[in-house]
Write an enzyme that holds these catalytic residues in place. Sequence first.
Site, PDB file in Angstrom:
ATOM      1  N   HIS A   1      43.382  49.126  36.048  1.00  0.00           N
ATOM      2  CA  HIS A   1      44.069  49.673  37.379  1.00  0.00           C
ATOM      3  C   HIS A   1      45.353  50.281  36.923  1.00  0.00           C
ATOM      4  O   HIS A   1      45.758  51.447  37.719  1.00  0.00           O
ATOM      5  CB  HIS A   1      44.198  48.591  38.463  1.00  0.00           C
ATOM      6  CG  HIS A   1      44.481  48.937  39.679  1.00  0.00           C
ATOM      7  ND1 HIS A   1      44.307  47.780  40.688  1.00  0.00           N
ATOM      8  CD2 HIS A   1      44.228  50.188  40.260  1.00  0.00           C
ATOM      9  CE1 HIS A   1      44.413  48.654  41.835  1.00  0.00           C
ATOM     10  NE2 HIS A   1      44.297  49.915  41.527  1.00  0.00           N
TER      11      HIS A   1
ATOM     12  N   HIS B   1      42.579  44.537  35.853  1.00  0.00           N
ATOM     13  CA  HIS B   1      44.169  44.685  36.513  1.00  0.00           C
ATOM     14  C   HIS B   1      44.576  45.895  35.371  1.00  0.00           C
ATOM     15  O   HIS B   1      45.308  46.852  35.901  1.00  0.00           O
ATOM     16  CB  HIS B   1      44.833  43.722  36.212  1.00  0.00           C
ATOM     17  CG  HIS B   1      44.613  42.770  37.401  1.00  0.00           C
ATOM     18  ND1 HIS B   1      44.671  42.926  38.873  1.00  0.00           N
ATOM     19  CD2 HIS B   1      44.581  41.388  37.442  1.00  0.00           C
ATOM     20  CE1 HIS B   1      44.371  42.061  39.398  1.00  0.00           C
ATOM     21  NE2 HIS B   1      44.529  40.885  38.653  1.00  0.00           N
TER      22      HIS B   1
ATOM     23  N   HIS C   1      38.553  40.065  33.739  1.00  0.00           N
ATOM     24  CA  HIS C   1      39.207  40.174  35.130  1.00  0.00           C
ATOM     25  C   HIS C   1      40.555  40.999  34.583  1.00  0.00           C
ATOM     26  O   HIS C   1      41.011  41.832  35.313  1.00  0.00           O
ATOM     27  CB  HIS C   1      39.537  38.860  35.540  1.00  0.00           C
ATOM     28  CG  HIS C   1      40.251  38.663  36.595  1.00  0.00           C
ATOM     29  ND1 HIS C   1      39.874  38.442  38.311  1.00  0.00           N
ATOM     30  CD2 HIS C   1      41.917  38.573  36.982  1.00  0.00           C
ATOM     31  CE1 HIS C   1      40.884  38.346  38.996  1.00  0.00           C
ATOM     32  NE2 HIS C   1      41.951  38.676  38.484  1.00  0.00           N
ATOM     33  N   GLU C   2      41.340  40.253  33.829  1.00  0.00           N
ATOM     34  CA  GLU C   2      42.809  40.937  33.244  1.00  0.00           C
ATOM     35  C   GLU C   2      42.623  42.244  32.996  1.00  0.00           C
ATOM     36  O   GLU C   2      43.577  43.290  33.287  1.00  0.00           O
ATOM     37  CB  GLU C   2      43.279  40.084  32.550  1.00  0.00           C
ATOM     38  CG  GLU C   2      43.843  38.599  32.898  1.00  0.00           C
ATOM     39  CD  GLU C   2      44.558  38.543  34.224  1.00  0.00           C
ATOM     40  OE1 GLU C   2      45.265  39.559  34.525  1.00  0.00           O
ATOM     41  OE2 GLU C   2      44.465  37.789  34.925  1.00  0.00           O
TER      42      GLU C   2
END
Length: 716
Positions: free
Chosen positions: A510, A507, A503-504
């Site tokens: 991104h 980010h 998940h991180e």
Amino acid sequence: MRKRFIAIAIGATLTAGFMAGCSNTESKAPNAMSVQVQNPLFQVSSLQYQAPDFSLIKNEHFTPALEQGMAEHYQEILAIANNPAAASFDNTIVAMEKSGALLSRASSVFYNLAGSNSNPELRKIQGEMAPKMAAHSDNINLNPALFARIEAIYNDRTNLGLTPEAVRLVEVYHQRFIMAGAKLTDEQKVKIRALNEEQSTLTNEFSQRLLRLTKEIAVIVESKNELAGLTDSDITSAANDAKAAGHDGKYLINITNTTRQPVLASLENRELRQRIWEASANRGLSGENETASLVSRLAQLRAERAALLGYENWASYRLAPQMAKTPEAVYSMFGSMVPAVVANTEKEAADIQAMIDKTGGEFELAPWDWEFYAEKVRQEKYALDGNSIRPYFEFNRVLEDGVFYTLKELYGVTLKPRPDLPVYHPDVKAYEMFDADGSSMAIFYADYFAREGKRGGAWMSSFVGQSFLEGTKPVVVNVMNIKKAPEGEPTFVSYDEVTTMFHEMGHGTHGMFSKVTYPSLAGTSVSRDFVEFPSTFEEDWAAHPKVLANYAKHYETGKPIPDELLQKLLKSGSFNQGFDTLEYMAAALVDMEWHSLSPDAPLQDVATFEANALKKHGLNISAVPPRYKSTYFAHAFPGGYSASYYAYMWSEILAADAFAYVQTQGGLNREIGMKYRKTIREVGNSIAPMEAYKNFRGQEPTTQGLLKRRGLDQTL
């Protein structure tokens, strides 16, 4: 005015506003020449991509750099606002994008360290800076001459021959200033400054108290016998933590920043489970570091601020620029799911109660029992023993052969260690990201292990943002709170921690894949209910059979996880999803209810307010409390997610729909990965979120993917 300054230096400040009256930053500044020679923050770092030189930066460097940075930035803004030339995109918007270099540089380092490697001196500086930063923000956002220039450009934006990205930037600036109060009367601006000042003080105080509470509420255990169910490594860690805290010969259980605690799944001692759960759930209600009074006052302050800006309540104000647009849309989304979620949770509760009865427990299911007996149900239902899985999830292998492997397969990028780059703590590792053609893209810091001085949770942040305008490449950090094994032993991670690592990195990429011109539109500078889409999308690759087979290998033998065990793990993926979904929805709806209060509502009793909110939405199941109760709800009160915690599920709709679509395109392959990278990850906020999504998917999302992802589709 650089986006990274807004996001890092002020953080929740800009989302809430701050400070009253004129700040000293308008007229006073330390003598820059006397301090900058010895202060590394006054110069652009000579390291690759301007990565901070942590070997030179000391606590005493922050205050002079931040204060001088505010002073310089304010003078730059005044020059833009008072420019006698007619307002143009270049002399106003672009000039603001280029302003605040020193402040951006100093604040990015300071606020990242204040969250991940804090100490009493940094916390003192943070408290002193909160109102000053807030005043600086107000002095910019409420400057009438500056806004007049922005509005003139905005009104004529379609006639200026601007690129689509430039038009988008003008629109973002215009909306940001209006929502900060640029159109208020002088009298109203005085009022909003006063609200902002109090709010900045309270949010900072909330963060500081929460950090102190984390240490204060740790549970001390007298005897090793009480720790039955824990592994030898866990017990050794608890003994080491107790010794470090001055309790030699005892054992210390640290409390994480969620209501449920991971250790509850293993501990056999019910009395100790209750002590741990109560320490978690009751924190902040009383005592020197209570946060309950801050919660009720912050909710009231935000409602008053929203009313000044012409909104019914804070939730309406916050959602206006988001994808959801209105609180009603959020309530509708959750309301449509409540029956399925509650039905699933009640079935899970019945199965757990049956297990309690079957194993001789003569008591009714309580919150501190759920995880322990749910694990027994999981083992019985799927013949899956958590201890048999543990050796296949060694931290380094998960990171390198799982997270990094997926990035290469999907997006063509590789990460290589950079031990030559200074780091801010020995547990932090630096990497350099390279594209498929060998070109260097970014610097990435991995800060995964828990320690004193680090706030709870997991997050991504930037030290340097990407911008073609400024010629900068990303310098990004991922932060988690994984319990590190004792020296010389391997660190194993739970499957939940595995998915959080993915998940991180969602980010992180991104930010690192960003390819935009203007810093205010770069990377993760998107709406709250879109920013969690790329990260949630990345989570699901952790369970992809090809990815799992690559990283789920025994830490000693290197043999892959047996297929039978792997299939059991995959089949158990939807287990306990009623609980997981309900505790999240409960927290999200409590957040929405706090921020739906009217400005004339009196201060609320926290416990009573929460109970009424859960009852109103049919989520008052005693064994399943909210993931965060208000007194330690860091997302919603000191953080930037006020009236926005719903965004995780809103984004999950996009992520689940996108992931399902990718599987129809061949799944884990470079072609679909690059399409996703170019249409979603690289564009930042240069394109409206739904437009970007449709560029990738070809249509708007449906909720079917979400229901399938959470294993709830069969209950409808």
